[in-house]
Write a protein that holds these residues in place. Structure first.
Motif, PDB file in Angstrom:
ATOM      1  N   LYS A  88      44.650  10.263   8.702  1.00  0.00           N
ATOM      2  CA  LYS A  88      43.532  11.167   9.097  1.00  0.00           C
ATOM      3  C   LYS A  88      43.960  12.577   9.008  1.00  0.00           C
ATOM      4  N   ARG A 105      45.370  13.610   5.147  1.00  0.00           N
ATOM      5  CA  ARG A 105      44.308  13.769   4.201  1.00  0.00           C
ATOM      6  C   ARG A 105      43.806  15.066   3.939  1.00  0.00           C
ATOM      7  N   GLN A 106      43.755  15.669   5.286  1.00  0.00           N
ATOM      8  CA  GLN A 106      43.013  17.213   5.195  1.00  0.00           C
ATOM      9  C   GLN A 106      43.924  17.860   4.216  1.00  0.00           C
TER      10      GLN A 106
END
Ligand code: PHE
Length: 337
Positions: free
Chosen positions: A329, A332-333
């Protein structure tokens, strides 16, 4: 015979059947061959008539067979193409895409900036001699400055490097007294720290070293200021504060005006308006001499910065452990980097 052959050839639908027909009529013991053989029993008047008729039939049969052969192979090809056809309109199975890790992206960006200023990229070993990590950098044995850097020792004189500064020494030794030396050295370093939001036992640094005639603090400041503005893509203020490192004299730390609040004071800069980003200084004459450079003729500057710190500031990340725990998470940014 001709009519019979014609209908059999017409009816043939595979190459095997056609081969059989060729044998049946035109083979050594074939029917038409039989007719030609039988000619010796004919009267001299009949021979040319039967001969030319037989030859005519023969070439006719051959023509038909060839035509049929072509037809069959075309049909076979057609069939195969149909069987192997791919429906390009079907939706694909989605595959997960990888991305560049934010630390790798930062490293590449820093490399690009310095390459643009004429630096080369150098690398050195992560498992290092004590003599390179400390001794050659003017930390004599028992020097209290060694306490600044708690180290992972492998033997009494081999350790995991605690900073990228030993690469300075390797770079100078490799160049055997030649100038200019203008390198940056990105890499992993290790210190005995308890991991928390701002500490990690493994982290990454980029070292920089310039040695030439007449290098001054002015070049150091100008280079680092140009770097900081490119890195954070904004105009910012920089200031040098006196500091101490055994391998530089004088030594400084560089602050930049807070990239978050522009120097007005916010949580990120603890309301000081300034953020420290690196250590630097003029290469200590003893370090130059030890690596084969005449400190009367040449001077140099060096700097070293923590990559995570630059990345934290640039991307507004608040916990250094994010870089090493591989939480998708989080990662992925940065997928678009
Ligand atoms: N090696 C120093 C550190 O790890 C940084 C530094 C590099 C300081 C080069 C001065 C010159 O903190």
């Amino acid at each position: 015979l001709k009519e019979e052959a014609r209908s059999l050839i017409q009816a043939a639908h595979d190459p095997e059947k056609l081969k059989q027909l060729r044998v049946k009529y035109l083979g050594k013991k074939g029917e038409l061959t039989g007719v030609l053989r039988g000619m010796k029993d004919l009267s001299p008047e009949e021979r040319p008539v039967v001969g030319s008729l037989a030859n005519e039939v023969r070439s006719q049969l051959e023509q038909w067979m060839e035509a049929k052969e072509r037809q069959i192979s075309e049909a076979l090809l057609e069939e195969r193409l149909k069987a192997e056809a791919v429906d390009v309109t079907l939706p694909a199975h989605p595959r997960p895409f990888g991305g560049i890790h934010p630390l790798s992206a930062i490293t590449e960006e820093i490399e690009d900036i310095f390459i643009g200023m004429g630096f080369e990229v150098a690398e050195g070993p992560e498992v290092e001699w004590d003599s390179y990590n400390f001794e050659a950098l003017n930390f004599p044995k028992e020097h209290p400055a060694r306490d600044m850097q708690d180290s992972f020792y492998i033997t009494s004189d081999i350790l995991l490097r605690t900073h990228t500064s030993p690469v300075q020494v390797h770079a100078m030794e490799e160049r055997e007294g030649q100038v200019p030396v203008k390198v940056i050295c990105p890499g992993k370093v290790y210190r005995r720290d308890d991991d928390d939001a701002t500490h990690s036992h493994q982290f990454a640094q980029v070292e920089g070293l310039v040695v030439d005639r007449g290098i001054s603090m002015g070049e150091l400041h100008g280079t680092l200021e140009a770097f900081a503005e490119k890195m954070f893509a904004m105009e910012l203020e920089t200031r040098l504060r006196p500091s101490y490192f055994p391998f530089t004299e004088p030594s400084v730390e560089m602050d930049i005006s807070c990239v978050q609040c522009g120097g007005n004071g916010c949580g990120m800069c603890k309301h000081t308006g300034w953020i420290e980003i690196l250590g630097a200084g003029m290469v200590h004459p003893r370090v130059l001499e030890g690596a084969g450079y005449d400190s009367e003729r040449y001077t140099g500057f060096a700097f070293g910065m923590g990559l995570e710190r630059i990345a934290l500031l640039k991307y507004g990340i608040d916990d250094i452990r994010q870089f090493y725990t591989n939480d998708l998470k989080f990662l992925r940014q940065f997928q678009s980097l």
